[in-house]
Scaffold this active site. Sequence first.
Site, mmCIF file in Angstrom:
data_model
loop_
_atom_site.group_PDB
_atom_site.id
_atom_site.type_symbol
_atom_site.label_atom_id
_atom_site.label_comp_id
_atom_site.label_asym_id
_atom_site.label_seq_id
_atom_site.Cartn_x
_atom_site.Cartn_y
_atom_site.Cartn_z
ATOM 1 N N LYS A 1 9.171 8.929 5.271
ATOM 2 C CA LYS A 1 9.368 10.325 4.911
ATOM 3 C C LYS A 1 8.305 11.173 5.591
ATOM 4 O O LYS A 1 7.221 10.644 5.847
ATOM 5 C CB LYS A 1 9.348 10.539 3.403
ATOM 6 C CG LYS A 1 8.243 9.883 2.606
ATOM 7 C CD LYS A 1 6.809 10.044 2.951
ATOM 8 C CE LYS A 1 6.157 11.385 2.867
ATOM 9 N NZ LYS A 1 4.691 11.349 3.227
ATOM 10 N N TYR B 1 7.445 14.809 -2.441
ATOM 11 C CA TYR B 1 7.541 13.965 -3.643
ATOM 12 C C TYR B 1 7.945 14.794 -4.865
ATOM 13 O O TYR B 1 8.716 14.328 -5.708
ATOM 14 C CB TYR B 1 6.211 13.260 -3.938
ATOM 15 C CG TYR B 1 5.869 12.175 -2.953
ATOM 16 C CD1 TYR B 1 6.472 10.928 -3.028
ATOM 17 C CD2 TYR B 1 4.950 12.395 -1.941
ATOM 18 C CE1 TYR B 1 6.170 9.930 -2.120
ATOM 19 C CE2 TYR B 1 4.629 11.403 -1.031
ATOM 20 C CZ TYR B 1 5.246 10.181 -1.122
ATOM 21 O OH TYR B 1 4.942 9.190 -0.219
HETATM 22 P P1 NAD Z 1 -1.619 7.139 10.701
HETATM 23 O O1 NAD Z 1 -2.161 8.175 11.616
HETATM 24 O O2 NAD Z 1 -2.591 6.239 10.028
HETATM 25 O O3 NAD Z 1 -0.573 6.213 11.501
HETATM 26 C C1 NAD Z 1 0.213 6.688 12.550
HETATM 27 C C2 NAD Z 1 0.246 5.668 13.661
HETATM 28 O O4 NAD Z 1 1.046 6.206 14.730
HETATM 29 C C3 NAD Z 1 -1.135 5.357 14.262
HETATM 30 O O5 NAD Z 1 -1.295 3.977 14.420
HETATM 31 C C4 NAD Z 1 -1.098 6.034 15.616
HETATM 32 O O6 NAD Z 1 -1.870 5.357 16.606
HETATM 33 C C5 NAD Z 1 0.387 5.946 15.963
HETATM 34 N N1 NAD Z 1 0.819 6.940 16.956
HETATM 35 C C6 NAD Z 1 1.696 6.686 17.941
HETATM 36 N N2 NAD Z 1 1.886 7.783 18.695
HETATM 37 C C7 NAD Z 1 1.100 8.735 18.202
HETATM 38 C C8 NAD Z 1 0.858 10.088 18.582
HETATM 39 N N3 NAD Z 1 1.495 10.660 19.616
HETATM 40 N N4 NAD Z 1 -0.018 10.786 17.852
HETATM 41 C C9 NAD Z 1 -0.648 10.247 16.784
HETATM 42 N N5 NAD Z 1 -0.451 8.958 16.378
HETATM 43 C C10 NAD Z 1 0.410 8.203 17.099
HETATM 44 O O7 NAD Z 1 -0.696 7.902 9.653
HETATM 45 P P2 NAD Z 1 -0.059 7.332 8.303
HETATM 46 O O8 NAD Z 1 -0.747 7.950 7.163
HETATM 47 O O9 NAD Z 1 0.029 5.863 8.374
HETATM 48 O O10 NAD Z 1 1.405 8.004 8.354
HETATM 49 C C11 NAD Z 1 2.449 7.503 9.172
HETATM 50 C C12 NAD Z 1 3.800 7.865 8.567
HETATM 51 O O11 NAD Z 1 3.926 7.237 7.304
HETATM 52 C C13 NAD Z 1 4.003 9.369 8.315
HETATM 53 O O12 NAD Z 1 5.332 9.719 8.580
HETATM 54 C C14 NAD Z 1 3.728 9.536 6.830
HETATM 55 O O13 NAD Z 1 4.439 10.612 6.244
HETATM 56 C C15 NAD Z 1 4.199 8.210 6.290
HETATM 57 N N6 NAD Z 1 3.487 7.818 5.073
HETATM 58 C C16 NAD Z 1 4.219 7.499 3.987
HETATM 59 C C17 NAD Z 1 3.597 7.144 2.818
HETATM 60 C C18 NAD Z 1 4.424 6.751 1.617
HETATM 61 O O14 NAD Z 1 3.858 6.569 0.539
HETATM 62 N N7 NAD Z 1 5.720 6.570 1.769
HETATM 63 C C19 NAD Z 1 2.209 7.126 2.727
HETATM 64 C C20 NAD Z 1 1.482 7.444 3.862
HETATM 65 C C21 NAD Z 1 2.136 7.788 5.048
#
Ligand code: NAD
Length: 388
Positions: free
Chosen positions: A151, A239
């Site tokens: 999401k 949420y």
């Molecule tokens: P994060 O920044 O920790 O992870 C993102 C990953 O994407 C990183 O490993 C990064 O290197 C990679 N990436 C690839 N191309 C990229 C670019 N062009 N720019 C930046 N990063 C790039 O973020 P996160 O918190 O893990 O979030 C990732 C996704 O998961 C989001 O869509 C977020 O909404 C979702 N999320 C959902 C929940 C949930 O409870 N369902 C919780 C946290 C995050």
Amino acid sequence: MFDSLKKELTRRTLLHKASFGLMGLSVISSAGQILQPSRTLAQTSPSLPPEKKLGWAVVGLGKFATQQIMPSFAECKQSKLVALVSGDRAKAEKYAQQYGINPKNIYNYQNYDSIRNNPEVDVIYIILPNALHAEYSIRGAQAGKHIMCEKPMAVTIEECQAMINAAKKANRKLMIAYRAQYEPYNLAAIELARSGQLGKIKAIVSDHGRNLDPKDPADTWRMQKKLAGGGSLYDIGIYSLQATRYITGEEPIEISAITHSTPNDPRFREIEENVNFTLRFPSGILANCSSSYGYSDTKRIQVFGSDATLELDPATDYYKHRLTIKRKNGIEERNIQEKNQFALEIDHLSESIINNKQPKTPGEEGLQDVRLMQLIYQASRTGKTIKI
Ligand code: NAD
């Protein structure tokens, strides 16, 4: 492969059902404990042998993927982690070793499409910044794989529609990872609200907030509109919005909203800090929701009924939840067994694939939230209530 798998699963599920008898029923003990809250299919199914579990690839090895999703495969009954997609080969190799993944199943963003030639991969889970969800979901479906996408589904309505179209064209499933809809406390709240146990539902209040940390790499892209699509609303206000929809089982017919960002706070140059929005539902239920990148951690849902008020706080945490019901004669706390909601949602998609059923939170569910969030922004920009 799926036919024999499906037969085995059906046989095992029947045996399992026969041994428990009460499947599908919600039983409330004399102590007020919900013993069998509503379940998804996967919660009732037995574990498949490892060689029969569906193979999953995770795309994006960031905070959420590595800290929550990847460890949760150990608790999955129908799903196993078999491939990784990352721009950082060394990081991917480290995790491949940790999870026993064959290094030949490590992909990068350039050779990602060649995953089509890997029969070990059935499903691809997109855990990238929001603006990349559409591209990698569409490429994944075109590679013949089923898709789970984090999401918010995507940034625009058009992207969501393109994802749905791509999955349909490839005859693959597309599910949005709305974990709360697989989590036992939220399922119990839905059941309590919809079964009349709170009386007639009059209103819902839901608040989600956290203090955005510019030093956290996972929050860097969240401050950039191009990658995040929106601010607190797209990330966590979703949420609150989801809660109003899954608790009522209705779709809003009227929306009003206001936003505010602290002036001169560099975190909010491109995205909004606070959004408050009000929804009217067809049955007359009103919802007041807030979303903030300035609050300390807040994840709360309240449901106001004519006989009782239900409070989930925290409502949408990863592992800890609390459900209380306030009536005239006092406050009751419900103790429900915590379960790994990530494993439940992952298995739900695997089981939907095996049984060729529509997942409970398909692409259309994600599209509806993006559509409504766009209307929330529009209502706040124009200062007008929008009738849908
Ligand atoms: P994060 O920044 O920790 O992870 C993102 C990953 O994407 C990183 O490993 C990064 O290197 C990679 N990436 C690839 N191309 C990229 C670019 N062009 N720019 C930046 N990063 C790039 O973020 P996160 O918190 O893990 O979030 C990732 C996704 O998961 C989001 O869509 C977020 O909404 C979702 N999320 C959902 C929940 C949930 O409870 N369902 C919780 C946290 C995050």
